[in-house]
Enzyme design. Structure first.
Site, PDB file in Angstrom:
ATOM      1  N   CYS A  42       0.828  -1.197   0.000  1.00 34.33           N
ATOM      2  CA  CYS A  42       0.000   0.000   0.000  1.00 34.33           C
ATOM      3  C   CYS A  42       0.869   1.257   0.000  1.00 34.33           C
ATOM      4  CB  CYS A  42      -0.985  -0.062   1.170  1.00 34.33           C
ATOM      5  SG  CYS A  42      -2.378   1.070   1.009  1.00 34.33           S
ATOM      6  N   HIS A  43       0.820   2.079   1.040  1.00 35.35           N
ATOM      7  CA  HIS A  43       1.606   3.302   1.129  1.00 35.35           C
ATOM      8  C   HIS A  43       3.019   3.064   1.676  1.00 35.35           C
ATOM      9  CE1 HIS A  43      -2.386   5.106   0.708  1.00 35.35           C
ATOM     10  NE2 HIS A  43      -1.769   6.215   0.356  1.00 35.35           N
TER      11      HIS A  43
END
Length: 184
Positions: free
Chosen positions: A113-114
């Site tokens: 994800c991030h």
């Protein structure tokens, strides 16, 4: 999972607040199911506050702080996402050095994800194929990486393997690829 991680300890690096709960818990369980020992490392002791998107979720106990561990203590590293988690980690020189140490020693790293924001700060994406949450595409490209929109990307480079995925929907593929990388 058929891959065996018996005798391997895997670090999960998370900030005191802002980790996406499922992106920590799901790979944590996959490491356990494969016979490995997951350990939560954070910038501070106590418990981390996890999130379900923008809503507070559960807390999770920290096993070790960055000041008490070394890369040599672990066989691999998982970087869970959530927006706030990697944003905090990439501004902490100890966290950046810890992540960079896995690349310097050729140990596998898995980020979802991030979480690749922290990889960008650790100068670990240059020349690599990487996926992430779509909003990081420009950051990864600006750091010299090739951003792709794929469920999971396994990028071996030298002795190190980097596993990346986009979102919680990719967790089954992410978990399999991470466990495979940690088992080698």
């Amino acid at each position: 999972m058929a891959t065996d991680l018996t005798g391997k300890t895997i670090a999960f690096l998370a900030a005191p607040e802002g980790t996406e709960q499922v992106e920590l818990i799901d790979p944590w369980q996959a490491v356990r199911d494969a016979g490995g020992e997951p350990r939560l490392v954070s910038t501070a002791g106590g418990r981390i506050q996890m999130f379900d998107h923008l809503d507070r979720a559960d807390t999770f106990p920290v096993d070790d702080t960055l000041d008490a561990v070394e890369v040599a203590d672990f066989s691999g590293l998982v970087l869970p996402g959530g927006v706030a988690n990697p944003d905090h980690l990439r501004t902490d020189p100890r966290a950046v050095a810890f992540v960079k140490g896995f690349f310097d020693t050729g140990k596998p790293v898995a980020a979802i994800c991030h979480a690749p924001w922290t990889l960008v700060e650790a100068d670990a994406v240059q020349g690599r194929r990487v996926t992430s949450y779509a909003s990081l595409a420009t950051d990864i490209a600006n750091a010299g990486g090739e951003w792709v929109d794929e469920e999971v990307v396994v990028c071996p480079m030298g002795p190190n393997t980097l596993v990346t995925s986009r979102t919680p929907a990719d967790l089954p593929a992410f978990d399999r690829a991470a466990i495979d990388a940690f088992a080698k």
